[in-house]
Scaffold this active site. Structure first.
Site, PDB file in Angstrom:
ATOM      1  N   GLN A  42     -27.754 -61.027   2.697  1.00 36.85           N
ATOM      2  CA  GLN A  42     -27.437 -60.479   4.014  1.00 36.85           C
ATOM      3  C   GLN A  42     -28.587 -59.785   4.744  1.00 36.85           C
ATOM      4  O   GLN A  42     -28.757 -59.996   5.934  1.00 36.85           O
ATOM      5  CB  GLN A  42     -26.271 -59.491   3.859  1.00 36.85           C
ATOM      6  CG  GLN A  42     -25.620 -59.087   5.163  1.00 36.85           C
ATOM      7  CD  GLN A  42     -24.205 -58.637   4.936  1.00 36.85           C
ATOM      8  OE1 GLN A  42     -23.281 -59.436   4.917  1.00 36.85           O
ATOM      9  NE2 GLN A  42     -24.017 -57.345   4.754  1.00 36.85           N
ATOM     10  N   GLU A  66     -27.033 -57.117  13.449  1.00 35.54           N
ATOM     11  CA  GLU A  66     -27.588 -55.772  13.362  1.00 35.54           C
ATOM     12  C   GLU A  66     -28.968 -55.677  13.976  1.00 35.54           C
ATOM     13  O   GLU A  66     -29.706 -54.710  13.735  1.00 35.54           O
ATOM     14  CB  GLU A  66     -27.604 -55.310  11.903  1.00 35.54           C
ATOM     15  CG  GLU A  66     -26.205 -55.144  11.337  1.00 35.54           C
ATOM     16  CD  GLU A  66     -26.196 -54.503   9.955  1.00 35.54           C
ATOM     17  OE1 GLU A  66     -27.281 -54.237   9.408  1.00 35.54           O
ATOM     18  OE2 GLU A  66     -25.091 -54.253   9.436  1.00 35.54           O
ATOM     19  N   ASP A  99     -30.106 -56.306   0.852  1.00 35.30           N
ATOM     20  CA  ASP A  99     -28.647 -56.247   0.729  1.00 35.30           C
ATOM     21  C   ASP A  99     -28.203 -57.644   0.352  1.00 35.30           C
ATOM     22  O   ASP A  99     -28.141 -58.543   1.195  1.00 35.30           O
ATOM     23  CB  ASP A  99     -28.007 -55.786   2.039  1.00 35.30           C
ATOM     24  CG  ASP A  99     -26.474 -55.744   1.951  1.00 35.30           C
ATOM     25  OD1 ASP A  99     -25.928 -56.029   0.862  1.00 35.30           O
ATOM     26  OD2 ASP A  99     -25.834 -55.424   2.958  1.00 35.30           O
ATOM     27  N   GLU A 138     -28.960 -53.659  -2.742  1.00 32.85           N
ATOM     28  CA  GLU A 138     -27.561 -53.306  -2.466  1.00 32.85           C
ATOM     29  C   GLU A 138     -26.640 -54.458  -2.844  1.00 32.85           C
ATOM     30  O   GLU A 138     -26.946 -55.619  -2.544  1.00 32.85           O
ATOM     31  CB  GLU A 138     -27.410 -52.975  -0.980  1.00 32.85           C
ATOM     32  CG  GLU A 138     -26.007 -52.636  -0.524  1.00 32.85           C
ATOM     33  CD  GLU A 138     -25.933 -52.428   0.979  1.00 32.85           C
ATOM     34  OE1 GLU A 138     -24.858 -52.675   1.548  1.00 32.85           O
ATOM     35  OE2 GLU A 138     -26.951 -52.041   1.585  1.00 32.85           O
ATOM     36  N   ASP A 193     -21.992 -50.876  -2.519  1.00 31.29           N
ATOM     37  CA  ASP A 193     -21.306 -50.834  -1.223  1.00 31.29           C
ATOM     38  C   ASP A 193     -19.885 -51.357  -1.414  1.00 31.29           C
ATOM     39  O   ASP A 193     -18.942 -50.578  -1.557  1.00 31.29           O
ATOM     40  CB  ASP A 193     -22.078 -51.651  -0.195  1.00 31.29           C
ATOM     41  CG  ASP A 193     -21.365 -51.755   1.148  1.00 31.29           C
ATOM     42  OD1 ASP A 193     -20.432 -50.955   1.405  1.00 31.29           O
ATOM     43  OD2 ASP A 193     -21.725 -52.638   1.960  1.00 31.29           O
ATOM     44  N   LYS A 203     -20.036 -45.227   4.107  1.00 30.56           N
ATOM     45  CA  LYS A 203     -19.553 -45.690   5.405  1.00 30.56           C
ATOM     46  C   LYS A 203     -18.220 -45.002   5.674  1.00 30.56           C
ATOM     47  O   LYS A 203     -17.222 -45.323   5.016  1.00 30.56           O
ATOM     48  CB  LYS A 203     -19.358 -47.203   5.404  1.00 30.56           C
ATOM     49  CG  LYS A 203     -20.622 -48.024   5.151  1.00 30.56           C
ATOM     50  CD  LYS A 203     -20.269 -49.492   4.991  1.00 30.56           C
ATOM     51  CE  LYS A 203     -21.504 -50.370   4.883  1.00 30.56           C
ATOM     52  NZ  LYS A 203     -21.160 -51.788   4.605  1.00 30.56           N
ATOM     53  N   ARG A 256     -22.147 -49.881  10.360  1.00 34.37           N
ATOM     54  CA  ARG A 256     -21.492 -51.157  10.110  1.00 34.37           C
ATOM     55  C   ARG A 256     -22.104 -52.211  11.023  1.00 34.37           C
ATOM     56  O   ARG A 256     -22.805 -51.890  11.987  1.00 34.37           O
ATOM     57  CB  ARG A 256     -19.983 -51.084  10.381  1.00 34.37           C
ATOM     58  CG  ARG A 256     -19.206 -50.097   9.531  1.00 34.37           C
ATOM     59  CD  ARG A 256     -19.407 -50.231   8.040  1.00 34.37           C
ATOM     60  NE  ARG A 256     -19.028 -51.516   7.458  1.00 34.37           N
ATOM     61  CZ  ARG A 256     -17.919 -51.720   6.748  1.00 34.37           C
ATOM     62  NH1 ARG A 256     -17.052 -50.733   6.549  1.00 34.37           N
ATOM     63  NH2 ARG A 256     -17.678 -52.898   6.208  1.00 34.37           N
TER      64      ARG A 256
END
Length: 435
Positions: free
Chosen positions: A167, A210, A249, A293, A320, A345, A374
Site C-alpha cells: 500500500q 493519500e 505499509d 506496517e 494497524d 486511528k 485515514r
C-alpha cells in the site's frame, strides 16, 4: 474557564471527505458559549476488528455510502440525551455514556462515525472553553513534542490503481533536527521521485488517495529502488543512520487468501507467512527500511510471531489491522510479544477516551504509538494536536500534496511556532532501539 462546559446544543450534518464520499460533521455548543467542530474520516483498507461506521446502504444515493442514518442518530438520539446534562469537560464520562447509548461492542447501532464526531467535537468545545489549544488541553504542560512525520511517497494497494499489492512506501526524515526541517526534506524527496518517474516515460503516474504517486510498476522492489535513488538525487543520505529512512505499509490483510497464503500479483507468486516475512527481511537488508506496517494479515498471529522474531530488534513493526486501535487487542499482542508498535486511528475505535487509552497502554508496554490519518480524510486537524498531546513521537498523515493532508502538516507547523524554544522534535531518537 470561559463559562459553563455543559453541552447546550449538538448538530450533525453530512459533508464530503477527500474521496468525495459522505462523512459526518458534528458541531457542539456549550452553555458558556464555546463551540467545537469535528469531521470524521473513513478508511479504504479497513480491518475486520474496527468499530463499525454506519452507512445508509441506499444504492440510489452516493452508491449506498450516504451517512444520513448516522447524522439522524446524532440529531435525534445523542443530542437529546446529552444536551443540558452532560459536561463536555468530563471526556471519559461523556464517551462512556455514548458507548452505553449505542449498546453494542463495535458501535454498530449508532455508528462509530456518529459517536466519534460527538466525542471529538466535545473535546474541541471544552478546549475552547478552557481557552487552550487542543494539544495543551489534552496533554497539559508536558505536551511539547513534535512528531516525526512518516510521509507517503509512492502508493499501491487500495490507495492506487498501479498494480502494486502493497500500500505505501514512505520517506522518514530521521536526520532532521526540527519538525519544519523534516517536512522540507520529504518535500525534496517527493519532487525528486516525480523527476525520476517523468524520466521513465509519459507523465502517467497520477496521484493516489493519500497524495503519493501511483505509478504503474512491475514489482515492489522498483518502488523501493526509486525511493532510495530519489533520496540521493535530493542530496540526502538514504541510510538507516543517515538522513532519510524508508517505511512500508504492506497492508497484507488486503491480499491474503482464504488458505492463509499471500498472493502478490506484482511478484507473480504466492507466499506463505514465513516466506513473506523472509522477503521483507531481505528488503530490510537491501534498503534502509526502518518501519513496516501490517507486514502480515490481521489474524495471522503465528506469522506475526515469526516476523517479530525475525525483524523486531531491527525495525519498527506496526500493527494497524492487527490492533485496530483497540486496547484489548493491543494487550493481547503485547502479552504474546507480537509487533512493537501500534497505529492509532481514532475512528477505528470510536471515542477519544479509548484512543487515549490505547496510546497510554502502548507507552506502558513499550510499544511505539503512531498517530495516523485515514485514506478518506478531511480538513479536520484533530490528529495533529493528538500527536503532540500524547507525545506519541510519530505521525502518519499521507503525502505532502492534497489539502486534507497539508491541513495536518501545517497545523503542526503552527504548533511548532507556538511552542518555540519550549518545544522539541522527536527526531532520530524515536528509532533509537533499532539503530
Amino acid at each position: 474557564m470561559a463559562g459553563s462546559t455543559t453541552i447546550a446544543a449538538v448538530r450533525a450534518r453530512e459533508v464530503l471527505d477527500s474521496r468525495g464520499n459522505p462523512t459526518v460533521e458534528v458541531d457542539i455548543r456549550l452553555d458558556g458559549g464555546a463551540t467545537g467542530r469535528a469531521i470524521v474520516p473513513s478508511g479504504a483498507s479497513t480491518g475486520r476488528h474496527e468499530a463499525i461506521e454506519l452507512r445508509d446502504g441506499d444504492p440510489a444515493r452516493h452508491e449506498g455510502k450516504g451517512v444520513l442514518r448516522a447524522v439522524a442518530g446524532v440529531n435525534t438520539i445523542i443530542a437529546p440525551a446529552v444536551c443540558g446534562s452532560t459536561d463536555a469537560a468530563d471526556q471519559p464520562a461523556l464517551d462512556e455514556f455514548l458507548r452505553e447509548l449505542d449498546g453494542t461492542s463495535n458501535k454498530s447501532s449508532l455508528g462509530a462515525n456518529a459517536i466519534l464526531g460527538v466525542s471529538l467535537a466535545a473535546a474541541h468545545a471544552a478546549a475552547a472553553a478552557a481557552e487552550q489549544p487542543l494539544y495543551r488541553y489534552l496533554g497539559g504542560p508536558d505536551a511539547t513534542t513534535l512528531p516525526m512525520p512518516m510521509v507517503n511517497i509512492i502508493s499501491g494497494g487500495r490507495h492506487a490503481a498501479a498494480g502494486l499489492d502493497m500500500q505505501d512506501f514512505l520517506a522518514i526524515p530521521i536526520g532532521a533536527e526540527t519538525y519544519s526541517d523534516a517536512l522540507r526534506m520529504v518535500v525534496d524527496v517527493y519532487r525528486a521521485v516525480g523527476r525520476i518517474l517523468t524520466q521513465m516515460g509519459p507523465y502517467a503516474y497520477g496521484v493516489a488517495d493519500e497524495g503519493g504517486y501511483g505509478p504503474p510498476m512491475p514489482c515492489h522492489e522498483d518502488a523501493l529502488a526509486i525511493l532510495y535513488d530519489a533520496t540521493r538525487m535530493a542530496g540526502y543520505r538514504s541510510a538507516r543512520n543517515g538522513d532519510i529512512a524508508i517505511g512500508m505499509d504492506v497492508a497484507a490483510s488486503e491480499f491474503v487468501d482464504g488458505d492463509g497464503s499471500y498472493a502478490l500479483r506484482a511478484e507473480g507468486r504466492s507466499f506463505t507467512s514465513r516466506e513473506l516475512a523472509d522477503l521483507l527481511a531481505h528488503w530490510c537488508d537491501t534498503y534502509p527500511i526502518i518501519s513496516i506496517e501490517d507486514g502480515l494479515a490481521e489474524d495471522d498471529w503465528d506469522g506475526w510471531e515469526y516476523l517479530t522474531q525475525r525483524l523486531g530488534a531491527s525495525a519498527q513493526l506496526i500493527g494497524d489491522d492487527l490492533f485496530t486501535t483497540n486496547p484489548q487487542r493491543l494487550a493481547q499482542g503485547a502479552d504474546a510479544g507480537i509487533a512493537n508498535a501500534v497505529l492509532v486511528k481514532p475512528n477505528q475505535i470510536g471515542t477519544l477516551t479509548e484512543t487515549l487509552e490505547t496510546v497510554r497502554l502502548a507507552q506502558e508496554r513499550g510499544y511505539l504509538p503512531v498517530i495516523s490519518a485515514r485514506s478518506g480524510e478531511t480538513e479536520d486537524t484533530t490528529i495533529a494536536d493528538l500527536a503532540v498531546a500524547t507525545g506519541a513521537g510519530q505521525i502518519k498523515v499521507g503525502s505532502i500534496t492534497r489539502s486534507e493532508r497539508l491541513a495536518k502538516y501545517n497545523r503542526l507547523l503552527r504548533i511548532e511556532e507556538e511552542l518555540g524554544e519550549g518545544g522539541r522534535f522527536a527526531g532520530r531518537e524515536v528509532f533509537a532501539r533499532f539503530l
